[in-house]
Design a protein around this motif. Structure first.
Motif, PDB file in Angstrom:
ATOM      1  N   GLU A 253       0.767  -1.223   0.116  1.00  0.00           N
ATOM      2  CA  GLU A 253      -0.077  -0.165   0.075  1.00  0.00           C
ATOM      3  C   GLU A 253       0.871   1.272  -0.110  1.00  0.00           C
ATOM      4  O   GLU A 253       0.559   2.328  -0.627  1.00  0.00           O
ATOM      5  CB  GLU A 253      -1.117   0.018   1.261  1.00  0.00           C
ATOM      6  N   TYR A 256       2.094   1.934  -3.445  1.00  0.00           N
ATOM      7  CA  TYR A 256       1.014   2.455  -4.318  1.00  0.00           C
ATOM      8  C   TYR A 256       0.601   3.780  -3.754  1.00  0.00           C
ATOM      9  O   TYR A 256       0.592   4.788  -4.967  1.00  0.00           O
ATOM     10  CB  TYR A 256      -0.103   1.474  -4.235  1.00  0.00           C
ATOM     11  N   ARG A 257       0.539   4.454  -2.688  1.00  0.00           N
ATOM     12  CA  ARG A 257      -0.007   5.623  -2.350  1.00  0.00           C
ATOM     13  C   ARG A 257       1.147   6.494  -2.704  1.00  0.00           C
ATOM     14  O   ARG A 257       0.858   7.791  -2.991  1.00  0.00           O
ATOM     15  CB  ARG A 257      -0.154   5.612  -0.861  1.00  0.00           C
ATOM     16  N   LYS A 263      -1.581   0.827 -10.544  1.00  0.00           N
ATOM     17  CA  LYS A 263      -2.647  -0.138 -10.115  1.00  0.00           C
ATOM     18  C   LYS A 263      -2.778  -1.672 -10.649  1.00  0.00           C
ATOM     19  O   LYS A 263      -3.055  -2.548  -9.980  1.00  0.00           O
ATOM     20  CB  LYS A 263      -4.050   0.465 -10.639  1.00  0.00           C
ATOM     21  N   ILE A 284      -8.189  -1.868  -1.668  1.00  0.00           N
ATOM     22  CA  ILE A 284      -7.948  -0.411  -1.965  1.00  0.00           C
ATOM     23  C   ILE A 284      -8.328   0.006  -3.416  1.00  0.00           C
ATOM     24  O   ILE A 284      -8.740   1.008  -3.689  1.00  0.00           O
ATOM     25  CB  ILE A 284      -6.320  -0.539  -2.021  1.00  0.00           C
ATOM     26  N   LEU A 285      -8.235  -0.847  -4.288  1.00  0.00           N
ATOM     27  CA  LEU A 285      -8.302  -0.501  -5.938  1.00  0.00           C
ATOM     28  C   LEU A 285      -9.968  -0.393  -5.991  1.00  0.00           C
ATOM     29  O   LEU A 285     -10.317   0.165  -6.702  1.00  0.00           O
ATOM     30  CB  LEU A 285      -7.702  -1.629  -6.491  1.00  0.00           C
ATOM     31  N   GLU A 286     -10.667  -1.389  -5.278  1.00  0.00           N
ATOM     32  CA  GLU A 286     -12.028  -1.583  -5.533  1.00  0.00           C
ATOM     33  C   GLU A 286     -12.628  -0.007  -4.866  1.00  0.00           C
ATOM     34  O   GLU A 286     -13.369   0.449  -5.565  1.00  0.00           O
ATOM     35  CB  GLU A 286     -12.795  -2.532  -4.794  1.00  0.00           C
ATOM     36  N   GLU A 287     -12.527   0.271  -3.822  1.00  0.00           N
ATOM     37  CA  GLU A 287     -12.519   1.681  -3.258  1.00  0.00           C
ATOM     38  C   GLU A 287     -12.340   3.006  -3.973  1.00  0.00           C
ATOM     39  O   GLU A 287     -13.100   3.788  -4.149  1.00  0.00           O
ATOM     40  CB  GLU A 287     -12.207   1.755  -1.809  1.00  0.00           C
ATOM     41  N   GLU A 288     -11.296   2.691  -4.761  1.00  0.00           N
ATOM     42  CA  GLU A 288     -10.922   3.852  -5.611  1.00  0.00           C
ATOM     43  C   GLU A 288     -11.894   4.123  -7.010  1.00  0.00           C
ATOM     44  O   GLU A 288     -12.108   5.112  -7.257  1.00  0.00           O
ATOM     45  CB  GLU A 288      -9.610   3.695  -6.234  1.00  0.00           C
ATOM     46  N   LYS A 289     -12.571   3.027  -7.123  1.00  0.00           N
ATOM     47  CA  LYS A 289     -13.645   3.172  -8.265  1.00  0.00           C
ATOM     48  C   LYS A 289     -14.821   3.873  -7.912  1.00  0.00           C
ATOM     49  O   LYS A 289     -15.276   4.616  -8.680  1.00  0.00           O
ATOM     50  CB  LYS A 289     -14.170   1.806  -8.598  1.00  0.00           C
ATOM     51  N   TYR A 290     -15.213   3.911  -6.527  1.00  0.00           N
ATOM     52  CA  TYR A 290     -16.068   4.786  -5.970  1.00  0.00           C
ATOM     53  C   TYR A 290     -15.833   6.050  -5.526  1.00  0.00           C
ATOM     54  O   TYR A 290     -16.796   6.685  -5.008  1.00  0.00           O
ATOM     55  CB  TYR A 290     -17.061   3.875  -5.237  1.00  0.00           C
ATOM     56  N   ALA A 291     -14.566   6.245  -5.432  1.00  0.00           N
ATOM     57  CA  ALA A 291     -14.287   7.629  -4.873  1.00  0.00           C
ATOM     58  C   ALA A 291     -14.631   8.996  -5.702  1.00  0.00           C
ATOM     59  O   ALA A 291     -14.633   8.735  -7.015  1.00  0.00           O
ATOM     60  CB  ALA A 291     -12.838   7.625  -4.643  1.00  0.00           C
TER      61      ALA A 291
END
Length: 292
Positions: A253, A256-257, A263, A284-291
């Motif tokens: 993480e 990546y951050r 990704k 982490i990647l899934e939550e970025e989709k909905y950010a």
């Protein structure tokens, strides 16, 4: 700036659990101990890192990190033949340091706090002299104790004092300018035959070049030198991670951050771990989709 993790020693206080494995490879909850200091250096933005350990342990660290490219960093390795003191790390790592400023962190130290990145950034901004980190403790007689003025200039360091001047202990995280290699070469071994990091710090102190950054309320500093402290550290990490749903010391993480890996690379790393740790990386990647 270069970074060094000192992960040597025999850890005899943890026998028999360290008779067959390096202490810094022991688990602290859901990851190897060395992940935590490595993540601190990565959080500071340091990408060129040397791990110093025993000849037996180096291959095990290499199996974890290889050359570091999976995490967008460069990891090198050197052997400390015998535990001759923390300050020997600069002599062993002289060619690695190559005249640059350097951060040193002990491989059994864990740091946590929401403002840690900012404190690390300030320490790195100090181009000359040395910077140590202080942590408030109830039992200063067990530590090296720092006394300092209102500008955070260090006035004295007392080793395990019976009568202490403050409650601020020196942690296992240090930032130095390029002069540290020469200083480490010039100090003499202590009565126990080691090159003491306190002697290095005292040289900077004598030249009015030693600063301290304080990790006060909201920070945690843990070391792992006893059976109880190993359990305490694991329970601390578990409690924070369970409550927040966020991991501490997750180097994937961190990579990546910081923008060290893409990704796609994070997903490759996630798929390689068939546990809740891998699921966390995918989240982490899934939550970025909905950010938003």
């Amino acid at each position: 700036m270069k970074g060094i993790i000192l992960a040597g020693g025999k850890a005899t206080r943890l026998y028999p659990i360290t008779k067959g494995v390096c202490k810094q490879l022991l688990p602290i909850y859901d990851k190897p101990m060395i992940y935590y200091p490595l993540s601190v250096l990565m959080l500071a933005g340091i990408k060129d890192i040397l791990i110093i350990s025993t000849a037996d342990a180096i291959p095990q660290f290499q199996s974890l990190f290889a050359d570091g490219s999976d995490f967008g960093i460069k990891v090198s390795y050197s052997v400390q033949e015998k535990p001759r003191g923390i300050a020997e790390a600069f002599i062993i790592g002289e060619s690695f340091i190559a005249g640059e400023n350097v951060a040193l962190i002990l491989g059994d130290n864990i740091f946590f706090g929401s403002g840690l990145a900012g404190e690390l950034k300030k320490a790195m901004a100090q181009k000359e002299g040395a910077c140590v980190f202080g942590y408030y403790v109830n039992d200063p007689q067990r530590y090296g104790v720092i006394n300092f003025d209102e500008n955070h200039n260090v006035l004295s360091i007392q080793e395990k004092p019976k009568v202490h001047k403050s409650h601020w202990a020196v942690t296992g995280l240090y930032f130095y300018d390029r002069k540290v290699v020469r200083i480490a070469k010039e100090i003499l071994p202590s009565k126990r035959g080691e090159l003491e990091i306190t002697d290095v710090n005292n040289v900077y102190l004598k030249n009015n070049k030693l600063k301290v950054r304080l990790l006060g309320q909201g920070y945690a500093w843990l070391d792992t030198g006893t059976y109880d402290s190993l359990i305490d550290a694991s329970m601390f990490i578990k409690t924070i991670e369970d409550r927040q749903g966020l991991k501490i010391g997750c180097i994937e993480e961190a990579a990546y951050r910081k923008g060290y890996i893409s990704k796609d690379k994070l997903l490759v790393l996630a798929n390689a771990v068939k546990t809740s740790y891998g699921n966390y990386l995918k989240k982490i990647l899934e939550e970025e989709k909905y950010a938003v």
